[in-house]
Write an enzyme that holds these catalytic residues in place. Structure first.
Site, PDB file in Angstrom:
ATOM      1  N   SER A  95     -45.205 -10.575  19.185  1.00  0.00           N
ATOM      2  CA  SER A  95     -44.824 -11.517  20.239  1.00  0.00           C
ATOM      3  C   SER A  95     -45.948 -12.380  20.771  1.00  0.00           C
ATOM      4  O   SER A  95     -45.690 -13.323  21.511  1.00  0.00           O
ATOM      5  CB  SER A  95     -44.201 -10.779  21.419  1.00  0.00           C
ATOM      6  OG  SER A  95     -42.847 -10.586  21.218  1.00  0.00           O
ATOM      7  N   TYR A 190     -35.661 -10.838  28.553  1.00  0.00           N
ATOM      8  CA  TYR A 190     -36.581 -11.164  27.454  1.00  0.00           C
ATOM      9  C   TYR A 190     -35.807 -11.255  26.150  1.00  0.00           C
ATOM     10  O   TYR A 190     -35.249 -10.267  25.675  1.00  0.00           O
ATOM     11  CB  TYR A 190     -37.659 -10.095  27.373  1.00  0.00           C
ATOM     12  CG  TYR A 190     -38.819 -10.452  26.493  1.00  0.00           C
ATOM     13  CD1 TYR A 190     -39.902 -11.147  27.003  1.00  0.00           C
ATOM     14  CD2 TYR A 190     -38.838 -10.085  25.158  1.00  0.00           C
ATOM     15  CE1 TYR A 190     -40.986 -11.468  26.199  1.00  0.00           C
ATOM     16  CE2 TYR A 190     -39.910 -10.391  24.359  1.00  0.00           C
ATOM     17  CZ  TYR A 190     -40.979 -11.090  24.875  1.00  0.00           C
ATOM     18  OH  TYR A 190     -42.049 -11.398  24.072  1.00  0.00           O
ATOM     19  N   SER A 191     -35.757 -12.444  25.587  1.00  0.00           N
ATOM     20  CA  SER A 191     -34.922 -12.684  24.416  1.00  0.00           C
ATOM     21  C   SER A 191     -35.675 -13.496  23.376  1.00  0.00           C
ATOM     22  O   SER A 191     -36.144 -14.607  23.652  1.00  0.00           O
ATOM     23  CB  SER A 191     -33.642 -13.426  24.825  1.00  0.00           C
ATOM     24  OG  SER A 191     -32.884 -13.791  23.688  1.00  0.00           O
ATOM     25  N   ASN A 192     -35.753 -12.953  22.165  1.00  0.00           N
ATOM     26  CA  ASN A 192     -36.376 -13.684  21.074  1.00  0.00           C
ATOM     27  C   ASN A 192     -35.616 -14.960  20.715  1.00  0.00           C
ATOM     28  O   ASN A 192     -36.197 -15.895  20.164  1.00  0.00           O
ATOM     29  CB  ASN A 192     -36.464 -12.783  19.840  1.00  0.00           C
ATOM     30  CG  ASN A 192     -37.406 -11.614  20.044  1.00  0.00           C
ATOM     31  OD1 ASN A 192     -38.461 -11.760  20.640  1.00  0.00           O
ATOM     32  ND2 ASN A 192     -37.021 -10.444  19.564  1.00  0.00           N
ATOM     33  N   GLY A 327     -47.728  -7.855  21.934  1.00  0.00           N
ATOM     34  CA  GLY A 327     -46.880  -8.075  20.777  1.00  0.00           C
ATOM     35  C   GLY A 327     -46.569  -6.771  20.082  1.00  0.00           C
ATOM     36  O   GLY A 327     -47.353  -5.821  20.125  1.00  0.00           O
TER      37      GLY A 327
END
Length: 393
Positions: A95, A190-192, A327
């Protein structure tokens, strides 16, 4: 990027207390000089944390102007051969890719090609609530869009064939099968998915593939010569092997060569300790952006509950004064943070993403290290809820 336990993948990163040090080791506003006594203390807590967590290997870099530099590697880079972890190895950074993608977007904002309050629907068709969700909300994790890496079908597709490539459109399709979680701007989630959309915006407005835009406008200007945005499973040498239990069977596997395309703008990048030490400062100080845009980036809102101890801006967090990102993706974990008060930089790189007592291993190491050197600024995150949910990692 991070998987949720045994079922679905959660977000790529923001997301063991070792005996507390004497308060005299650091003041509220400064990092102590990295004397032999302090470095010995760091060696001790890192080795202890390595044993307790079962992490195969870790690389740590800590420095501040006038205070010295601490660079160490502990454990093994390859469990099969017993090869030692070394400070110069390439690592997947999950991340932390988000910090590069959002920086690219903000550069386009500085060029007048986009506005942070533009709706995503202006650039990308077919986004649920696309006429209301802004670029700012996507970068700040407040869009409400479902995280594609939590979709069970996605987990099955990835773990069934870790070598397969995914396109951004395929990733969005996993997300858009689900309704939005909440109205745009109402909450933090929190969203990719948010970063896949921003990556497409960068490509459209920057008129380059995302990897080329980041290379040309971020990596080359800052001489980040050992940072790579891969377009396949290629992994520069020398690199550490990575180990994960986020597999179809739940067994621990070597995930070194899994294709990272499923993370793309949210989590595909590779780097090393030296480059990330540079990037920590560039990111936190806004060296590639105008002061006005950097100020907007650092406008933080609470990310977990209402406490500002964990706050998120635009592709960046602030945890107890440390600014940066972490990450996680199968086999690897990372943490790159900067403490403005003392211009201190801390980078932690790990070759596993396997949680310890419900926490990201990078959080465990970050806490142990900062308890020694900055006890008034301890990098810490609460354990995630029992029900799997995205964490900034």
């Amino acid at each position: 990027m991070r998987y949720s336990r045994m079922r679905a993948l959660v977000a790529v990163a923001v997301l063991l207390v070792v005996q507390a040090p004497a308060a005299a080791l650091a003041s509220a506003r400064d990092l102590p000089e990295l004397t032999p006594a302090v470095t010995a203390r760091l060696d001790s807590v890192i080795r202890q944390t390595l044993r307790e967590t079962g992490v195969p290997g870790v690389i740590v870099g800590l420095s501040a102007p006038g205070k010295g530099s601490y660079v160490r590697a502990f454990g093994v880079a390859d469990k099969a051969t017993g090869a030692a972890m070394k400070p110069d190895l390439f690592m997947r950074i999950g991340s932390e890719t988000k910090t590069f993608t959002v920086t690219a977007l903000l550069q386009l904002v500085d060029q007048g090609k986009a506005g942070l309050d533009d709706p995503i629907g202006r650039y990308i068709d077919g986004v649920p609530n696309g006429d209301r969700i802004t670029l700012r909300q996507l970068a700040g994790m407040r869009s409400g869009l479902f995280n594609y890496s939590e979709d069970p079908g996605f987990f099955k597709a990835l773990t069934g064939d870790p070598d397969r490539p995914f396109t951004p459109e395929e990733l969005l399709a996993f997300a858009f099968k689900h309704p939005p979680m909440f109205a745009p701007g109402a909450e933090f989630y929190y969203s990719n998915t948010n970063l896949i959309l921003l990556g497409l915006v960068v490509e459209k407005l920057g008129e380059l593939p995302l990897d080329e835009f980041i290379s040309r406008h971020i990596l080359k200007p800052e001489h980040l010569d050992r940072t790579v945005f891969p377009t396949d499973a290629a992994f520069p040498a020398p690199h550490a092997h990575g180990y994960t239990n986020q597999t179809a069977s739940g067994d621990v596997e070597d995930s070194t060569d899994w294709n990272p395309s499923w993370g793309w703008a949210a989590g595909a990048m590779i780097s090393d300790l030296d480059d990330l030490r540079t990037w920590a400062r560039v990111l936190a100080t806004g060296a590639l952006l105008t002061p006005e845009t950097q100020a907007q980036r650092l406008t933080m809102q609470p990310a977990l509950g209402t406490s500002m101890k964990m706050a998120y801006g635009l592709g960046i967090f602030n945890i107890e004064g440390w600014i940066g990102h972490n990450g996680s993706l199968p086999g690897y974990g990372s943490l790159t943070i900067y403490l403005p008060e003392s211009q201190a930089t801390l980078v932690v790189l790990l070759n596993t993403d396997i949680a310890y007592q419900g926490q990201e291993p990078s959080t465990v190491f970050g806490r142990a290290i900062t308890e020694v050197v900055t006890p008034d600024h301890v990098y810490d995150l609460p354990k995630p809820p029992a029900t799997p949910s995205p964490s900034p990692s």
